[in-house]
Design an enzyme around this catalytic site. Structure first.
Site, PDB file in Angstrom:
ATOM      1  CG  ASP A 423      11.374 -16.072  -5.578  1.00  0.00           C
ATOM      2  OD1 ASP A 423      11.920 -15.208  -6.258  1.00  0.00           O
ATOM      3  OD2 ASP A 423      11.225 -16.012  -4.350  1.00  0.00           O
ATOM      4  CG  ASP A 624       9.482 -14.605  -1.442  1.00  0.00           C
ATOM      5  OD1 ASP A 624       9.206 -14.323  -2.617  1.00  0.00           O
ATOM      6  OD2 ASP A 624      10.373 -14.036  -0.805  1.00  0.00           O
ATOM      7  CG  ASP A 628       8.064 -14.091  -6.644  1.00  0.00           C
ATOM      8  OD1 ASP A 628       8.940 -13.533  -7.312  1.00  0.00           O
ATOM      9  OD2 ASP A 628       8.252 -14.571  -5.518  1.00  0.00           O
TER      10      ASP A 628
HETATM   11  N1  ATP Z   1      15.345  -2.990  -0.563  1.00  0.00           N
HETATM   12  C1  ATP Z   1      16.374  -3.325  -1.324  1.00  0.00           C
HETATM   13  N2  ATP Z   1      17.623  -3.035  -0.937  1.00  0.00           N
HETATM   14  C2  ATP Z   1      18.678  -3.370  -1.676  1.00  0.00           C
HETATM   15  N3  ATP Z   1      18.605  -4.004  -2.828  1.00  0.00           N
HETATM   16  C3  ATP Z   1      17.407  -4.329  -3.288  1.00  0.00           C
HETATM   17  C4  ATP Z   1      16.225  -4.017  -2.556  1.00  0.00           C
HETATM   18  N4  ATP Z   1      15.176  -4.476  -3.241  1.00  0.00           N
HETATM   19  C5  ATP Z   1      15.675  -5.059  -4.332  1.00  0.00           C
HETATM   20  N5  ATP Z   1      16.998  -4.966  -4.391  1.00  0.00           N
HETATM   21  C6  ATP Z   1      17.891  -5.453  -5.432  1.00  0.00           C
HETATM   22  O1  ATP Z   1      17.138  -5.865  -6.537  1.00  0.00           O
HETATM   23  C7  ATP Z   1      17.382  -7.229  -6.832  1.00  0.00           C
HETATM   24  C8  ATP Z   1      16.159  -7.873  -7.342  1.00  0.00           C
HETATM   25  O2  ATP Z   1      15.185  -7.886  -6.355  1.00  0.00           O
HETATM   26  P1  ATP Z   1      13.952  -8.859  -6.459  1.00  0.00           P
HETATM   27  O3  ATP Z   1      13.130  -8.619  -5.279  1.00  0.00           O
HETATM   28  O4  ATP Z   1      13.349  -8.727  -7.803  1.00  0.00           O
HETATM   29  O5  ATP Z   1      14.589 -10.271  -6.432  1.00  0.00           O
HETATM   30  P2  ATP Z   1      15.202 -11.087  -5.223  1.00  0.00           P
HETATM   31  O6  ATP Z   1      14.294 -10.960  -4.069  1.00  0.00           O
HETATM   32  O7  ATP Z   1      16.622 -10.715  -4.988  1.00  0.00           O
HETATM   33  O8  ATP Z   1      15.274 -12.525  -5.768  1.00  0.00           O
HETATM   34  P3  ATP Z   1      14.088 -13.497  -6.131  1.00  0.00           P
HETATM   35  O9  ATP Z   1      13.533 -12.982  -7.390  1.00  0.00           O
HETATM   36  O10 ATP Z   1      14.756 -14.792  -6.277  1.00  0.00           O
HETATM   37  O11 ATP Z   1      13.145 -13.471  -4.984  1.00  0.00           O
HETATM   38  C9  ATP Z   1      17.877  -7.793  -5.554  1.00  0.00           C
HETATM   39  O12 ATP Z   1      18.662  -8.909  -5.766  1.00  0.00           O
HETATM   40  C10 ATP Z   1      18.649  -6.644  -4.963  1.00  0.00           C
HETATM   41  O13 ATP Z   1      19.924  -6.624  -5.528  1.00  0.00           O
END
Ligand code: ATP
Ligand code: ZN
Length: 928
Positions: A423, A624, A628
């Site tokens: 991730d 993390d 996931d």
């Molecule tokens: N609380 C939030 N505020 C702003 N944007 C958000 C928020 N939660 C998610 N996003 C948006 O959604 C996208 C995808 O989120 P997700 O949690 O699936 O992946 P990530 O944490 O960015 O990356 P990874 O999958 O590598 O952990 C983020 O990159 C962000 O652009």
């Protein structure tokens, strides 16, 4: 600090006794289960050797009223009994086991199944008499002493054998007794004496070895204090009475009693017992601390966040215990075979005697002996021990490294991994975003209003980006108010939604814009194009704001992926973040990832994991755990990161890295492979030895004592071979460890720099002496920072599911080089990052640590010559001798010198030793 593993105070012992039963109370606070209060008792049962005794123990204890669950851990000769002490006291249970000669005793917590170092009087008597009998050639009547030797050593065997036989289970004691009886019938007293002595002596040695292996288990978690001091009243209370939200005082040198958050004071805490990291972690208000970790040098007040029985250490303990009891595939196979195998052998042995006898063959004595050899060789002890002992040792080793593996199956799968999916946010990167820019779109809304709305809604989210946005608003003196937010919703992989002051606000990525139907295109400003993750704020279907954020790769991530590559394992990235962000991380890593898959929804991640499984074979997912969980569960091995990670991730994943050190991933794979190899060797050795003895017996002459020796010998060999898994160092691993220590310590320091908001690490790298800079250039191809394994031109597949198209991209060459060994990352796009940690990390990888053969600061024995560049000294908080000499602030540079490398060797050495002494430690042998 020294001897934390060895020193056991009465208080700690009591704590373990009190705490664990508390944690193990399963009857809903003792309420259900007919008003019974269940308690778990750990018993050391030395008589447990084969799986045959497992059934015996179960048959002995199950009928006792008040005993609910019995589990037997053969590897550590432990029996765990869940019972109601009112109905079945500990002594009743011990007596029941000892009646069958199983040598049971209740284990005190913190002790480790102690066996007396000395052999029992039976063994000594048997050995002395046997030895004396060898002088029969001087005085023939001494021959009788061999008979006496057999008798002297037999009582424990007789007691256990009788108990087993009376419950219709055939165990090794029964087999050995048959062999002894056989030898006596044949008038071969020496043989009988030899069998008894060899068997009892080998059993004792084996127990001794097993004990050593299980000793680590109890010391693993450190020792929890029984009492805690409440700050408000100054009262000393039992940790069990500490409620969530209480504030407890932890003085220097004390163990943190409960999980919580620091509210007052500053200190460094040794979290080795949980994370396996031997580097003290600085704590200040708002830092999390965990029960079982050691407060090294300052006073802290901790507001508790969990009850003692729900602390991380208690959870981990339960996890390890469950793991001990869970059987792996191989083990189940062996166990199920052993069940049919013993009776089969008895039938065959009977046939070996009976058939020649019925046919009237000559030399019946030979057949009789052959049958006995067959019986003795039939003991599957070694075979049965081959897997559990190895698994146990490997899991213990893993736990010491801060890797919690939830069972033998997982360990076996670890060794088979062919692909690893990482991730991005929080795993490859730190998950600590900083806002690079925040722009208003249009002029209907004031920026302060928008920021207030965004921060208020984000306060309800646990996404790493949320923390950054809230912090950003606060830096503009805007205080979020989550109470005003209504109808809060999370769209996984997209963003969040909330209502505030009558406004409907979406915050998230491109997908969110589509969801909120905000069609307008925006002119992306220059700094945004350079930025990585872009977020949008949509207010009542209109785009109201755009922000950009960046995050940096963890120290060691590139190294970990490269190490995986050297093990023949493909690494890919699965991220919900944008393609630009994925490529930015890839560039920082030096293009080491084979594939990048970006803009994935949680379900897309599962699909990608399945795809990897189909293409490459067994696949590991490291995440993390924020979103996931499904992908972690779908992978053959799901690894969650960090103790602070979500609790659900720890439960759904198959393994947990207690520290956030990605380098543990290849270590875990290596350990899995080693465990598999060890098990294979164990099984092969036990089969081969038996086959050899039988062949010898059939082809030449059946020698009973040789068969016994082979049997008990292989048992011992299997245990000893498994114990090699406990060894600290891998073959040639010294260099690895040294580099790792450097990497971790430097990561820690840059973290510290970032926390303190002081760009001292950056300053350090800027103030580098030309000499040091020159050295760095020479060491670019060092072990810590090898040149990118692929040429920067190596093309990667960028997968953009949103548009469905594939794109070929070439990471910028400059970025690739700079990522690993460049001095401070000038001109690489992220060198300009506002986050001081970014620069520090880049600098730490190589310039800080110096890299190269033995030049890691932590490992250096020649501080001035090579090991001492800025990372060790100017960056601050660390010591050269990265292990114990760290809590004392450094002063290891000559006056006016930029760093240690500019100081005299004497100064550096003196300083190092002074620090060691001051911190009450000693220099690590391997670092000296
Ligand atoms: N609380 C939030 N505020 C702003 N944007 C958000 C928020 N939660 C998610 N996003 C948006 O959604 C996208 C995808 O989120 P997700 O949690 O699936 O992946 P990530 O944490 O960015 O990356 P990874 O999958 O590598 O952990 C983020 O990159 C962000 O652009
Ligand atoms: Zn055996």
């Amino acid at each position: 600090m020294a001897g934390k593993d060895e020193v056991l105070d009465a208080e700690g012992l009591e704590a373990r006794l009190l705490l664990l039963p508390a944690a193990a109370d399963c009857g809903g606070g003792g309420g259900s289960g007919g008003g019974r209060k269940w308690k778990k008792t750990y018993l050391d049962v030395l008589g447990v050797c084969c799986s045959a005794e497992v059934t015996l123990v179960e048959r002995l204890l199950a009928p006792i009223d008040g005993v609910r669950v019995v589990s037997v851990v053969v590897a550590s000769r432990t029996v765990v009994v869940e019972h109601d002490p009112a109905a079945a006291s500990e002594s009743v249970i011990v007596k029941a086991l000892n009646k069958a000669g199983l040598e049971a005793s209740v284990r005190a917590y913190g002790s480790s199944g102690v066996v007396s170092r000395w052999p029992s009087p039976y063994i000594v008597a048997s050995g002395v008499l046997l030895l004396a009998s060898f002088f029969k050639w001087l005085f023939p009547p001494l021959q009788c002493l061999a008979f006496a030797a057999a008798c002297a050593g037999a009582p424990p065997m007789l007691r256990r054998g009788f108990a087993a036989a009376s419950r219709l289970s055939l165990d090794i004691n029964v087999l050995m007794l048959i062999a002894v009886a056989g030898a006596l019938t044949l008038g071969d007293y020496t043989e009988a004496g030899a069998i008894v002595f060899l068997f009892t002596a080998a059993e004792w040695l084996e127990t001794l070895a097993c004990t050593k292996a299980s000793a680590g288990m109890s010391s693993l978690m450190g020792i929890l204090p029984a009492k805690a001091v409440l700050v408000t009243t100054g009262e000393v209370v039992s940790v069990r009475d500490v409620r969530v939200g209480d504030v407890v005082a932890v003085r220097a040198g004390e163990v943190v009693p409960v999980d919580g958050v620091v509210v007052d004071g500053q200190s460094e805490v040794d979290e080795r017992s949980l994370t396996g990291e031997s580097f003290p972690v600085p704590k200040q208000p708002h830092s999390e601390v965990w029960a079982g970790t050691l407060n090294m040098d300052g006073y802290i007040a901790v507001r508790t966040t969990a009850l003692a029985e729900n602390s991380t250490v208690a959870k981990v303990e339960r996890l390890v215990e469950a793991a001990q009891n869970s059987r792996s595939k191989t083990q189940r196979l062996i166990d199920s075979c052993a069940k049919y195998y013993m009776p089969a052998v008895v039938v065959v042995a009977a046939g070996v005697v009976l058939i020649p006898a019925l046919l009237g063959a000559d030399g019946l004595e030979k057949w009789w002996k052959l049958a006995l050899v067959l019986l003795v060789s039939a003991c599957p002890c070694a075979m049965v021990l081959s897997t559990p002992v190895a698994t146990f040792c490997a899991m213990l080793r893993a736990a010491r490294m801060g890797i919690f593996i939830k069972g033998g199956d997982v360990l076996e799968s670890l060794g088979e991994i062919r692909a690893v999916a990482f991730d991005k946010t929080g795993t490859i990167t730190r998950g600590e975003f900083s806002i690079d820019s925040f722009h208003l779109v249009g002029d209907k809304i004031e920026i302060s209003h928008l920021l207030y709305w965004v921060a208020s809604i984000e306060s309800k989210s646990s996404h790493p980006m949320a923390a950054a946005l809230v912090e950003y608003a606060q830096s503009k003196s805007i205080q979020p108010n989550p109470e005003n937010v209504g109808d809060f919703r999370i769209y996984p992989g997209e963003g969040i939604y909330g209502e505030i002051h009558g406004k409907h606000i979406y915050i998230g990525n491109r997908r969110t814009r589509a969801r909120a139907s905000s069609p307008q295109t925006i002119q992306e400003k220059g700094d945004m194009i350079k930025a990585v993750s872009i977020g949008y704020v949509i207010c009542d279907s209109e785009l109201a704001g755009v922000f950009s954020l960046s995050d940096d790769c963890r120290t060691g991530a590139a190294e970990a992926i490269r190490e995986l590559g050297s093990l023949g394992i493909k690494s890919v990235m699965l991220t919900g973040d944008s393609t630009a962000a994925a490529m930015h991380a890839q560039a920082q890593l030096g293009g080491v990832l084979e594939e990048l898959h970006s803009e994935l929804l949680p379900e897309d991640k599962v699909r990608r994991v399945d795809g990897l499984k189909a293409r490459f074979g067994p696949t590991m997912m490291v995440g993390d755990g924020m979103n996931d969980a499904a992908a972690l569960a779908a992978a053959d091995v799901g690894v969650s990161m960090g103790i602070s990670g979500s609790a659900s991730a720890m439960e759904t994943s198959h393994a947990t890295l207690m520290s956030s050190d990605v380098l543990r991933v290849p270590e875990a794979v290596r350990l899995g492979r080693r465990a598999r190899r060890t098990i294979a060797i164990n099984v092969a050795a036990s089969v081969a030895v038996k086959a050899a003895v039988l062949t010898l017996a059939a082809a030449w002459r059946p020698v009973l004592w040789a068969a016994v020796l082979a049997d008990v010998g292989t048992c011992l060999l299997v245990v000893l071979n498994s114990m090699t898994l406990l060894r600290e160092k891998w073959k040639g691993g010294k260099k690895d460890d040294a580099c790792r220590a450097t990497a971790t310590s430097l990561a820690m320091r840059s973290q510290l720099a970032a926390d303190a908001g002081a760009p001292n690490a950056a300053a350090a790298s800027a103030a580098r002496s030309p000499a040091a800079a020159g050295r760095e250039q020479q060491t670019n191809g060092c072990h810590c920072c090898p040149k990118p394994s692929k040429s920067p031109q190596h093309s990667v597949v960028i997968d953009i599911p949103a548009g469905g198209e594939r794109q070929e991209e070439r990471p910028a060459a400059a970025a690739v080089v700079a990522n690993c060994c460049g001095g401070g990352g000038e001109g690489t796009g992220y060198g300009a990052s506002k986050n001081p940690a970014a620069v520090a990390v880049v600098a730490s990888c190589c310039s800080g640590g110096g890299g190269g053969e033995g030049t890691g600061c932590a490992a250096s024995n020649k501080p001035a010559a090579s090991g001492a560049s800025q990372g060790c000294c100017s960056a601050g908080e660390g010591g050269i001798n990265g292990r114990r000499c760290t809590s004392v602030k450094p002063a290891c540079c000559d006056k006016g010198a930029a760093d240690v490398s500019d100081s005299s060797p004497e100064t550096a050495k003196d300083c190092r030793n002074a620090r060691c002494r001051a911190s009450g430690g000693r220099e690590d042998d391997d670092l000296r």
